[in-house]
Design a protein around this motif. Structure first.
Motif, PDB file in Angstrom:
ATOM      1  N   ARG A 158      -6.237  16.681  13.659  1.00 37.78           N
ATOM      2  CA  ARG A 158      -7.238  17.022  14.662  1.00 37.78           C
ATOM      3  C   ARG A 158      -7.277  18.528  14.900  1.00 37.78           C
ATOM      4  NH1 ARG A 158      -8.231  17.565  20.049  1.00 37.78           N
ATOM      5  NH2 ARG A 158      -6.100  17.517  20.770  1.00 37.78           N
ATOM      6  N   LYS A 189      -9.234  20.450  12.323  1.00 41.79           N
ATOM      7  CA  LYS A 189     -10.684  20.230  12.316  1.00 41.79           C
ATOM      8  C   LYS A 189     -11.375  20.703  13.602  1.00 41.79           C
ATOM      9  CE  LYS A 189     -10.740  17.756   8.444  1.00 41.79           C
ATOM     10  NZ  LYS A 189     -11.563  17.991   7.289  1.00 41.79           N
ATOM     11  N   LEU A 190     -10.595  21.087  14.597  1.00 43.00           N
ATOM     12  CA  LEU A 190     -11.155  21.422  15.898  1.00 43.00           C
ATOM     13  C   LEU A 190     -12.086  22.632  15.851  1.00 43.00           C
ATOM     14  CD1 LEU A 190     -10.890  20.008  18.549  1.00 43.00           C
ATOM     15  CD2 LEU A 190      -9.006  21.506  19.155  1.00 43.00           C
ATOM     16  N   MET A 245      -7.960  10.842  15.200  1.00 43.57           N
ATOM     17  CA  MET A 245      -7.090  11.523  14.228  1.00 43.57           C
ATOM     18  C   MET A 245      -5.707  11.814  14.814  1.00 43.57           C
ATOM     19  SD  MET A 245      -9.505  14.433  12.554  1.00 43.57           S
ATOM     20  CE  MET A 245     -10.733  14.035  11.356  1.00 43.57           C
ATOM     21  N   GLU A 276      -2.635  14.287  15.619  1.00 42.65           N
ATOM     22  CA  GLU A 276      -2.726  15.614  16.244  1.00 42.65           C
ATOM     23  C   GLU A 276      -2.824  16.752  15.234  1.00 42.65           C
ATOM     24  OE1 GLU A 276      -3.177  18.326  19.244  1.00 42.65           O
ATOM     25  OE2 GLU A 276      -3.285  16.152  19.363  1.00 42.65           O
ATOM     26  N   LEU A 296     -12.674  12.730  15.814  1.00 48.56           N
ATOM     27  CA  LEU A 296     -11.562  13.613  16.200  1.00 48.56           C
ATOM     28  C   LEU A 296     -10.560  12.884  17.085  1.00 48.56           C
ATOM     29  CD1 LEU A 296     -13.211  17.065  17.010  1.00 48.56           C
ATOM     30  CD2 LEU A 296     -11.401  16.640  15.349  1.00 48.56           C
ATOM     31  N   GLU A 297     -11.059  12.077  17.997  1.00 50.80           N
ATOM     32  CA  GLU A 297     -10.159  11.352  18.902  1.00 50.80           C
ATOM     33  C   GLU A 297      -9.261  10.377  18.162  1.00 50.80           C
ATOM     34  OE1 GLU A 297     -12.591   9.524  21.891  1.00 50.80           O
ATOM     35  OE2 GLU A 297     -12.870  11.410  22.982  1.00 50.80           O
ATOM     36  N   TYR A 337     -15.463  21.606  14.803  1.00 52.19           N
ATOM     37  CA  TYR A 337     -16.153  20.900  15.880  1.00 52.19           C
ATOM     38  C   TYR A 337     -16.766  21.894  16.869  1.00 52.19           C
ATOM     39  CZ  TYR A 337     -16.922  18.057  20.016  1.00 52.19           C
ATOM     40  OH  TYR A 337     -17.495  17.454  21.116  1.00 52.19           O
TER      41      TYR A 337
END
Length: 114
Positions: A58, A61-62, A53, A55, A50-51, A65
């Motif tokens: 990200r 997909k958050l 990717m 913005e 994620l870090e 997570y």
């Protein structure tokens, strides 16, 4: 006819309360901690991904997570409880742990889909 003579008696252990069932799964602690460690490392790999990717990607997909973190919490909770459980409680908690693992597997697979 006296049937009491045919009943086998179990010697009483004064160190153990006979009303509590034996905790036969106590030795499984290291196994369940290994299961937790594997789940944590998988979720950590997703966090690292994620870090890296952009913005927009990200953000999309958050949610997955955060759902993974919930599944991880369930895995950790059940793994902590399993070694001390007996009978049906053990079976129920093991089922919950297996369901949380399956959910984590599905979420990680969805995370890696385009």
């Amino acid at each position: 006819m006296d049937h009491s003579a045919s009943l086998a008696t179990v010697p009483h252990d004064p160190r153990r309360n006979p009303s509590y069932p034996a905790k036969i799964h106590a030795y499984e602690g290291p196994h369940w901690q290994a299961v937790v460690a594997q789940a944590r490392s998988r979720v950590e790999a997703v966090r690292v991904a994620l870090e890296g990717m952009a913005e927009a990607a990200r953000q999309s997909k958050l949610r997955l997570y955060h759902q993974m973190l919930g599944a991880l919490d369930q895995i950790e909770d059940m793994a902590k409880r399993l070694p001390g459980e007996v009978g049906d409680l053990y079976a129920e908690d093991r089922h919950k742990l297996e369901e949380a693992q399956a959910a984590l597997d599905r979420l990680i697979a969805r995370f890696h889909q385009p």
